[in-house]
Design a protein around this motif. Structure first.
Motif, PDB file in Angstrom:
ATOM      1  N   ALA A   1      39.340  47.060  48.852  1.00 18.28           N
ATOM      2  CA  ALA A   1      38.971  46.389  47.610  1.00 18.28           C
ATOM      3  C   ALA A   1      39.837  45.149  47.534  1.00 18.28           C
ATOM      4  O   ALA A   1      41.026  45.199  47.839  1.00 18.28           O
ATOM      5  N   GLY A   2      39.248  44.017  47.172  1.00 17.05           N
ATOM      6  CA  GLY A   2      40.055  42.817  47.116  1.00 17.05           C
ATOM      7  C   GLY A   2      39.278  41.570  46.800  1.00 17.05           C
ATOM      8  O   GLY A   2      38.158  41.632  46.292  1.00 17.05           O
ATOM      9  N   LEU A   3      39.907  40.434  47.111  1.00 18.27           N
ATOM     10  CA  LEU A   3      39.311  39.125  46.893  1.00 18.27           C
ATOM     11  C   LEU A   3      39.093  38.457  48.233  1.00 18.27           C
ATOM     12  O   LEU A   3      39.891  38.613  49.153  1.00 18.27           O
ATOM     13  N   HIS A   4      38.028  37.691  48.320  1.00 25.03           N
ATOM     14  CA  HIS A   4      37.713  36.953  49.534  1.00 25.03           C
ATOM     15  C   HIS A   4      37.402  35.525  49.115  1.00 25.03           C
ATOM     16  O   HIS A   4      36.594  35.298  48.214  1.00 25.03           O
ATOM     17  N   CYS A   5      38.068  34.558  49.746  1.00 20.24           N
ATOM     18  CA  CYS A   5      37.833  33.145  49.450  1.00 20.24           C
ATOM     19  C   CYS A   5      37.271  32.486  50.694  1.00 20.24           C
ATOM     20  O   CYS A   5      37.915  32.470  51.742  1.00 20.24           O
ATOM     21  N   ASP A   6      36.061  31.968  50.604  1.00 19.99           N
ATOM     22  CA  ASP A   6      35.394  31.335  51.739  1.00 19.99           C
ATOM     23  C   ASP A   6      34.925  29.960  51.299  1.00 19.99           C
ATOM     24  O   ASP A   6      33.988  29.843  50.499  1.00 19.99           O
ATOM     25  N   ASN A   7      35.609  28.914  51.772  1.00 20.81           N
ATOM     26  CA  ASN A   7      35.252  27.533  51.433  1.00 20.81           C
ATOM     27  C   ASN A   7      35.170  27.308  49.925  1.00 20.81           C
ATOM     28  O   ASN A   7      34.230  26.690  49.431  1.00 20.81           O
ATOM     29  N   GLY A   8      36.139  27.826  49.201  1.00 22.87           N
ATOM     30  CA  GLY A   8      36.210  27.613  47.759  1.00 22.87           C
ATOM     31  C   GLY A   8      35.413  28.579  46.923  1.00 22.87           C
ATOM     32  O   GLY A   8      35.475  28.530  45.702  1.00 22.87           O
ATOM     33  N   VAL A   9      34.647  29.472  47.543  1.00 18.58           N
ATOM     34  CA  VAL A   9      33.896  30.487  46.806  1.00 18.58           C
ATOM     35  C   VAL A   9      34.715  31.774  46.816  1.00 18.58           C
ATOM     36  O   VAL A   9      34.990  32.337  47.875  1.00 18.58           O
ATOM     37  N   VAL A  10      35.132  32.218  45.626  1.00 17.80           N
ATOM     38  CA  VAL A  10      35.934  33.438  45.510  1.00 17.80           C
ATOM     39  C   VAL A  10      35.008  34.591  45.157  1.00 17.80           C
ATOM     40  O   VAL A  10      34.227  34.512  44.206  1.00 17.80           O
ATOM     41  N   SER A  11      35.100  35.665  45.946  1.00 15.46           N
ATOM     42  CA  SER A  11      34.264  36.841  45.719  1.00 15.46           C
ATOM     43  C   SER A  11      35.123  38.076  45.516  1.00 15.46           C
ATOM     44  O   SER A  11      36.162  38.236  46.159  1.00 15.46           O
ATOM     45  N   ALA A  12      34.672  38.943  44.611  1.00 12.70           N
ATOM     46  CA  ALA A  12      35.238  40.278  44.472  1.00 12.70           C
ATOM     47  C   ALA A  12      34.541  41.136  45.530  1.00 12.70           C
ATOM     48  O   ALA A  12      33.322  41.070  45.680  1.00 12.70           O
ATOM     49  N   ILE A  13      35.332  41.923  46.271  1.00 11.15           N
ATOM     50  CA  ILE A  13      34.804  42.684  47.400  1.00 11.15           C
ATOM     51  C   ILE A  13      35.192  44.144  47.279  1.00 11.15           C
ATOM     52  O   ILE A  13      36.340  44.461  46.968  1.00 11.15           O
ATOM     53  N   SER A  14      34.249  45.024  47.549  1.00 13.04           N
ATOM     54  CA  SER A  14      34.575  46.429  47.800  1.00 13.04           C
ATOM     55  C   SER A  14      33.804  46.826  49.049  1.00 13.04           C
ATOM     56  O   SER A  14      32.663  46.416  49.255  1.00 13.04           O
ATOM     57  N   ALA A  15      34.465  47.590  49.906  1.00 11.98           N
ATOM     58  CA  ALA A  15      33.869  47.897  51.209  1.00 11.98           C
ATOM     59  C   ALA A  15      34.230  49.303  51.642  1.00 11.98           C
ATOM     60  O   ALA A  15      35.337  49.773  51.413  1.00 11.98           O
ATOM     61  N   VAL A  16      33.269  49.950  52.250  1.00 14.51           N
ATOM     62  CA  VAL A  16      33.469  51.245  52.897  1.00 14.51           C
ATOM     63  C   VAL A  16      32.616  51.253  54.152  1.00 14.51           C
ATOM     64  O   VAL A  16      31.805  50.356  54.366  1.00 14.51           O
ATOM     65  N   SER A  17      32.796  52.270  54.959  1.00 17.22           N
ATOM     66  CA  SER A  17      31.994  52.401  56.168  1.00 17.22           C
ATOM     67  C   SER A  17      30.519  52.291  55.794  1.00 17.22           C
ATOM     68  O   SER A  17      30.039  52.972  54.899  1.00 17.22           O
ATOM     69  N   GLY A  18      29.830  51.368  56.428  1.00 18.39           N
ATOM     70  CA  GLY A  18      28.411  51.210  56.154  1.00 18.39           C
ATOM     71  C   GLY A  18      28.058  50.040  55.277  1.00 18.39           C
ATOM     72  O   GLY A  18      26.885  49.754  55.079  1.00 18.39           O
ATOM     73  N   GLY A  19      29.051  49.337  54.701  1.00 12.52           N
ATOM     74  CA  GLY A  19      28.648  48.184  53.920  1.00 12.52           C
ATOM     75  C   GLY A  19      29.712  47.587  53.040  1.00 12.52           C
ATOM     76  O   GLY A  19      30.780  48.149  52.846  1.00 12.52           O
ATOM     77  N   VAL A  20      29.360  46.412  52.510  1.00 10.33           N
ATOM     78  CA  VAL A  20      30.254  45.623  51.668  1.00 10.33           C
ATOM     79  C   VAL A  20      29.477  45.201  50.425  1.00 10.33           C
ATOM     80  O   VAL A  20      28.336  44.764  50.517  1.00 10.33           O
ATOM     81  N   GLU A  21      30.085  45.339  49.240  1.00 11.89           N
ATOM     82  CA  GLU A  21      29.486  44.832  48.000  1.00 11.89           C
ATOM     83  C   GLU A  21      30.293  43.617  47.558  1.00 11.89           C
ATOM     84  O   GLU A  21      31.524  43.646  47.589  1.00 11.89           O
ATOM     85  N   THR A  22      29.612  42.545  47.175  1.00  4.61           N
ATOM     86  CA  THR A  22      30.287  41.311  46.775  1.00  4.61           C
ATOM     87  C   THR A  22      29.756  40.807  45.440  1.00  4.61           C
ATOM     88  O   THR A  22      28.592  41.016  45.098  1.00  4.61           O
ATOM     89  N   THR A  23      30.636  40.137  44.689  1.00  4.03           N
ATOM     90  CA  THR A  23      30.252  39.438  43.465  1.00  4.03           C
ATOM     91  C   THR A  23      30.989  38.109  43.444  1.00  4.03           C
ATOM     92  O   THR A  23      32.217  38.077  43.577  1.00  4.03           O
ATOM     93  N   ASP A  24      30.265  37.022  43.281  1.00  8.49           N
ATOM     94  CA  ASP A  24      30.872  35.694  43.181  1.00  8.49           C
ATOM     95  C   ASP A  24      31.582  35.586  41.830  1.00  8.49           C
ATOM     96  O   ASP A  24      30.949  35.687  40.778  1.00  8.49           O
ATOM     97  N   ILE A  25      32.895  35.404  41.858  1.00  8.80           N
ATOM     98  CA  ILE A  25      33.675  35.261  40.624  1.00  8.80           C
ATOM     99  C   ILE A  25      34.314  33.876  40.537  1.00  8.80           C
ATOM    100  O   ILE A  25      35.247  33.664  39.771  1.00  8.80           O
ATOM    101  N   SER A  26      33.788  32.922  41.294  1.00  6.33           N
ATOM    102  CA  SER A  26      34.339  31.564  41.337  1.00  6.33           C
ATOM    103  C   SER A  26      34.397  30.901  39.964  1.00  6.33           C
ATOM    104  O   SER A  26      35.315  30.124  39.688  1.00  6.33           O
ATOM    105  N   ALA A  27      33.435  31.191  39.115  1.00  2.18           N
ATOM    106  CA  ALA A  27      33.384  30.560  37.793  1.00  2.18           C
ATOM    107  C   ALA A  27      34.612  30.903  36.955  1.00  2.18           C
ATOM    108  O   ALA A  27      34.949  30.167  36.027  1.00  2.18           O
ATOM    109  N   TYR A  28      35.314  31.979  37.304  1.00  2.00           N
ATOM    110  CA  TYR A  28      36.473  32.429  36.528  1.00  2.00           C
ATOM    111  C   TYR A  28      37.798  32.087  37.199  1.00  2.00           C
ATOM    112  O   TYR A  28      38.851  32.413  36.685  1.00  2.00           O
ATOM    113  N   MET A  29      37.740  31.440  38.373  1.00  2.00           N
ATOM    114  CA  MET A  29      38.944  31.167  39.158  1.00  2.00           C
ATOM    115  C   MET A  29      39.035  29.670  39.451  1.00  2.00           C
ATOM    116  O   MET A  29      38.620  29.208  40.498  1.00  2.00           O
ATOM    117  N   GLY A  30      39.538  28.884  38.505  1.00  2.00           N
ATOM    118  CA  GLY A  30      39.623  27.439  38.673  1.00  2.00           C
ATOM    119  C   GLY A  30      40.611  27.038  39.760  1.00  2.00           C
ATOM    120  O   GLY A  30      41.658  27.660  39.922  1.00  2.00           O
TER     121      GLY A  30
END
Length: 106
Positions: A14-43
């Motif tokens: 579980a964590g944060l991922h920043c890719d070219n200025g896009v910050v995503s909330a991440i949760s991952a387990v065997s078989g997949g990753v769930e992401t949510t773009d939270i860039s609007a809240y992270m200036g």
């Protein structure tokens, strides 16, 4: 969008991922990753407090004390890795600095 290739879905994470200025909330387990773009809240250039709460039923991501994302699939179990990841695929300067990290299990 983060995938199991750059945020390892083979591990419980579980964590944060920043890719070219896009910050995503991440949760991952065997078989997949769930992401949510939270860039609007992270200036850019601003300090933020991030709290990630993992329970048996969901993962909640709080930014500056406000709930900004909830994941109800891909819920990590133990052992788990808390992760902050930065990726730069287009030669854009991407910097994510953690000044203080605290992890606890209840």
């Amino acid at each position: 969008t983060p995938t199991a290739n750059n945020f390892d879905g083979a591990l419980a994470q579980a964590g944060l991922h920043c890719d070219n200025g896009v910050v995503s909330a991440i949760s991952a387990v065997s078989g997949g990753v769930e992401t949510t773009d939270i860039s609007a809240y992270m200036g850019q250039g601003a300090y933020h407090t991030v709290e990630i709460v993992v329970t048996l039923s969901d993962v909640k991501f709080y930014i500056d004390g406000t709930l900004r994302a909830t994941h109800t699939t891909r819920i990590p179990n133990y052992p788990m890795i808390a992760a902050i990841a930065v990726k730069n695929t287009n030669s854009i300067a991407t910097v994510l600095t953690a000044h203080y990290v605290e992890v606890w299990v209840e």
